[in-house]
Scaffold this motif. Structure first.
Motif, PDB file in Angstrom:
ATOM      1  N   LEU A 169      -0.123   4.901  56.726  1.00 24.32           N
ATOM      2  CA  LEU A 169       0.091   5.588  55.442  1.00 24.32           C
ATOM      3  C   LEU A 169      -0.897   4.982  54.494  1.00 24.32           C
ATOM      4  O   LEU A 169      -1.715   5.714  53.542  1.00 24.32           O
ATOM      5  CB  LEU A 169       1.374   5.072  54.728  1.00 24.32           C
ATOM      6  N   ARG A 170      -1.521   3.760  54.670  1.00 24.29           N
ATOM      7  CA  ARG A 170      -2.569   3.030  53.932  1.00 24.29           C
ATOM      8  C   ARG A 170      -3.780   3.862  54.329  1.00 24.29           C
ATOM      9  O   ARG A 170      -4.597   3.713  53.046  1.00 24.29           O
ATOM     10  CB  ARG A 170      -2.536   1.667  54.352  1.00 24.29           C
ATOM     11  N   LEU A 171      -3.945   4.218  55.319  1.00 22.00           N
ATOM     12  CA  LEU A 171      -5.231   5.013  55.625  1.00 22.00           C
ATOM     13  C   LEU A 171      -5.191   6.471  54.691  1.00 22.00           C
ATOM     14  O   LEU A 171      -6.265   7.036  54.479  1.00 22.00           O
ATOM     15  CB  LEU A 171      -5.374   5.624  56.980  1.00 22.00           C
ATOM     16  N   LEU A 172      -4.159   6.815  54.455  1.00 20.91           N
ATOM     17  CA  LEU A 172      -3.914   8.059  53.574  1.00 20.91           C
ATOM     18  C   LEU A 172      -3.771   7.799  52.107  1.00 20.91           C
ATOM     19  O   LEU A 172      -4.001   8.823  51.129  1.00 20.91           O
ATOM     20  CB  LEU A 172      -2.664   8.748  54.007  1.00 20.91           C
ATOM     21  N   ASP A 173      -4.008   6.545  51.722  1.00 24.82           N
ATOM     22  CA  ASP A 173      -4.220   6.223  50.255  1.00 24.82           C
ATOM     23  C   ASP A 173      -5.317   6.812  49.592  1.00 24.82           C
ATOM     24  O   ASP A 173      -6.406   6.337  50.200  1.00 24.82           O
ATOM     25  CB  ASP A 173      -4.091   4.621  50.009  1.00 24.82           C
ATOM     26  N   GLY A 174      -5.279   7.483  48.488  1.00 31.46           N
ATOM     27  CA  GLY A 174      -6.175   8.314  47.995  1.00 31.46           C
ATOM     28  C   GLY A 174      -6.667   9.838  48.647  1.00 31.46           C
ATOM     29  O   GLY A 174      -7.556  10.319  48.423  1.00 31.46           O
ATOM     30  N   ILE A 175      -5.898  10.070  49.625  1.00 31.55           N
ATOM     31  CA  ILE A 175      -6.042  11.345  50.261  1.00 31.55           C
ATOM     32  C   ILE A 175      -4.793  12.325  49.995  1.00 31.55           C
ATOM     33  O   ILE A 175      -5.470  13.425  49.786  1.00 31.55           O
ATOM     34  CB  ILE A 175      -6.366  11.094  51.796  1.00 31.55           C
ATOM     35  N   ILE A 176      -3.767  11.571  50.166  1.00 34.87           N
ATOM     36  CA  ILE A 176      -2.532  12.412  49.584  1.00 34.87           C
ATOM     37  C   ILE A 176      -2.346  12.396  48.326  1.00 34.87           C
ATOM     38  O   ILE A 176      -2.300  11.480  47.737  1.00 34.87           O
ATOM     39  CB  ILE A 176      -1.284  12.049  50.606  1.00 34.87           C
ATOM     40  N   ASP A 177      -2.025  13.702  47.855  1.00 32.42           N
ATOM     41  CA  ASP A 177      -1.553  14.023  46.290  1.00 32.42           C
ATOM     42  C   ASP A 177      -0.129  13.836  46.351  1.00 32.42           C
ATOM     43  O   ASP A 177       0.514  13.169  45.140  1.00 32.42           O
ATOM     44  CB  ASP A 177      -2.291  15.214  45.870  1.00 32.42           C
ATOM     45  N   ILE A 178       0.601  14.549  47.107  1.00 29.81           N
ATOM     46  CA  ILE A 178       1.984  14.639  46.900  1.00 29.81           C
ATOM     47  C   ILE A 178       2.574  14.029  48.323  1.00 29.81           C
ATOM     48  O   ILE A 178       2.343  14.914  49.417  1.00 29.81           O
ATOM     49  CB  ILE A 178       2.310  16.007  46.655  1.00 29.81           C
ATOM     50  N   TYR A 179       3.475  13.211  48.152  1.00 30.55           N
ATOM     51  CA  TYR A 179       4.274  12.815  49.447  1.00 30.55           C
ATOM     52  C   TYR A 179       5.727  13.536  49.419  1.00 30.55           C
ATOM     53  O   TYR A 179       6.394  13.061  48.035  1.00 30.55           O
ATOM     54  CB  TYR A 179       4.451  11.221  49.721  1.00 30.55           C
ATOM     55  N   MET A 180       6.092  14.055  50.473  1.00 24.42           N
ATOM     56  CA  MET A 180       7.573  14.843  50.366  1.00 24.42           C
ATOM     57  C   MET A 180       8.124  14.248  51.674  1.00 24.42           C
ATOM     58  O   MET A 180       8.324  15.070  52.583  1.00 24.42           O
ATOM     59  CB  MET A 180       7.359  16.237  50.497  1.00 24.42           C
ATOM     60  N   PRO A 181       8.814  13.087  51.739  1.00 21.93           N
ATOM     61  CA  PRO A 181       9.577  12.586  53.052  1.00 21.93           C
ATOM     62  C   PRO A 181      11.041  13.076  52.889  1.00 21.93           C
ATOM     63  O   PRO A 181      11.514  13.179  51.694  1.00 21.93           O
ATOM     64  CB  PRO A 181       9.377  11.193  52.593  1.00 21.93           C
ATOM     65  N   ASP A 182      11.418  13.127  54.040  1.00 20.08           N
ATOM     66  CA  ASP A 182      12.983  13.155  54.165  1.00 20.08           C
ATOM     67  C   ASP A 182      13.484  11.671  53.872  1.00 20.08           C
ATOM     68  O   ASP A 182      12.645  10.755  54.532  1.00 20.08           O
ATOM     69  CB  ASP A 182      13.450  13.704  55.489  1.00 20.08           C
ATOM     70  N   ALA A 183      14.638  11.583  53.475  1.00 21.29           N
ATOM     71  CA  ALA A 183      15.439  10.162  53.423  1.00 21.29           C
ATOM     72  C   ALA A 183      16.760  10.598  54.364  1.00 21.29           C
ATOM     73  O   ALA A 183      17.805  10.770  53.718  1.00 21.29           O
ATOM     74  CB  ALA A 183      15.747   9.567  52.064  1.00 21.29           C
ATOM     75  N   LYS A 184      16.309  10.540  55.779  1.00 23.95           N
ATOM     76  CA  LYS A 184      17.519  11.276  56.256  1.00 23.95           C
ATOM     77  C   LYS A 184      18.789  10.543  56.431  1.00 23.95           C
ATOM     78  O   LYS A 184      19.879  11.039  56.286  1.00 23.95           O
ATOM     79  CB  LYS A 184      16.993  11.633  58.031  1.00 23.95           C
ATOM     80  N   TYR A 185      18.735   9.216  56.852  1.00 21.23           N
ATOM     81  CA  TYR A 185      19.848   8.452  57.203  1.00 21.23           C
ATOM     82  C   TYR A 185      19.984   6.952  56.291  1.00 21.23           C
ATOM     83  O   TYR A 185      18.855   6.468  56.319  1.00 21.23           O
ATOM     84  CB  TYR A 185      19.972   8.071  58.564  1.00 21.23           C
ATOM     85  N   GLY A 186      20.945   6.533  55.718  1.00 16.36           N
ATOM     86  CA  GLY A 186      21.301   5.286  55.590  1.00 16.36           C
ATOM     87  C   GLY A 186      21.586   4.184  56.421  1.00 16.36           C
ATOM     88  O   GLY A 186      21.621   3.068  56.189  1.00 16.36           O
TER      89      GLY A 186
END
Length: 310
Positions: A169-186
């Protein structure tokens, strides 16, 4: 199509010359693969395949304007979705199993993927929505670099299952504008049973923290998302997703301003469809109205208040 007034993040890296260099750094993760948190260690540069069954080239199932996403992504022109084949999860109830588990799709080279991005922009889409991207991040960075050089200027959405490596993810810093992850399980134990990933909750929480660090809360301008974090949480029967852990965690540890889509569309599919489910028999049915209402109430009680259509 006129580009959004707010310049997407990756345009700055293109102008500084860093975007191609970032692609080279990401490629180095493939030689002993550590792209996602499974860290299979296979040499994908030689087309070896690990858990995700993807070698050097990305496999794409389909692409096009999509009008079924969250309203701030869809707007009037749709979200420009690109569906990656395969997945670093193995959810037993996956509703896209023909793509994620059965491998429907075709290999393409990064320049072809860049052309798809340009085509979606030309079609009037508000963003490029990369669906299930966690296992092909190096190839995506290379494609985005190529597309940006050809004039791509709309936001990039990273639409993942939440099992993402913080280092990647740190390699994507400055590349991705919107992150849309699932938070599937606790619960890690339930994640191990239902998605074959015994450390999901820990990895997901670290990943979402990093995503929020990079882009902050979701910013919407004129009804369209331009930057920030949007989290999805699928409610499962009998609270199997542990909504009571996930939703308060988002409020307390990320932000009460987090835009959260609490989803009610669970239905038996893939490996739990039409089968006897001994350990979790509730998976043989959809969720009830009371189960969904309870999850929403948990979210509201925790202080979350930004939801689509609630």
């Amino acid at each position: 199509m006129k580009p959004d007034k707010r310049k997407p993040a990756y345009r700055f890296l293109l102008e500084s010359g860093e975007l191609p260099e970032r692609a080279d750094r990401a490629d180095s993760l493939l030689s002993s693969c550590t792209v996602c948190s499974r860290k299979c260690g296979v040499n994908r540069l030689d087309d070896e395949k690990g858990f995700c069954r993807t070698g050097l080239l990305p496999v794409i199932s389909s692409y096009g304007p999509h009008f079924g996403e969250e309203p701030p992504l869809v707007g009037t022109g749709g979200s420009g979705t690109i569906f990656a084949t395969h997945c670093n999860l193995a959810c037993r109830f996956c509703q896209n199993s023909d793509i994620s588990q059965c491998g429907r799709g075709s290999e393409i080279i990064p320049s072809q993927l860049a052309e798809i991005m340009i085509r979606l922009q030309d079609a009037g889409c508000h963003n490029i929505n990369l669906v299930t991207p966690s296992h092909i991040v190096p190839q995506l960075i290379r494609s985005i670099s190529s597309a940006a050089g050809q004039g791509l200027s709309i936001p990039i959405v990273y639409n993942s299952g939440g099992y993402d490596s913080v280092e990647t993810l740190r390699l994507l810093d400055g590349i991705i504008d919107i992150y849309m992850p699932d938070a599937k399980y606790g619960s890690n134990a339930i994640a191990a049973d239902l998605s074959r990933v015994p450390d999901y909750a820990d990895v997901m929480m670290a990943a979402i923290r990093e995503m929020h660090r990079q882009v902050g809360d979701l910013v919407i301008e004129n009804g369209i998302a331009v930057r920030g974090l949007l989290v999805r949480h699928l409610v499962l029967p009998e609270n199997l997703a542990r909504s009571d852990l996930v939703l308060p965690w988002i409020a307390d540890e990320i932000s009460r301003e987090t835009y959260v889509n609490i989803m009610d569309q669970y239905h038996p599919d893939w490996q739990v469809s039409g089968r006897t489910e001994a350990k979790y028999p509730a998976l043989r049915r959809g969720i009830t109205a009371d189960e969904f209402a309870r999850a929403v109430r948990i979210a509201r009680d925790a202080g979350l208040h930004r939801f689509p259509d609630l």
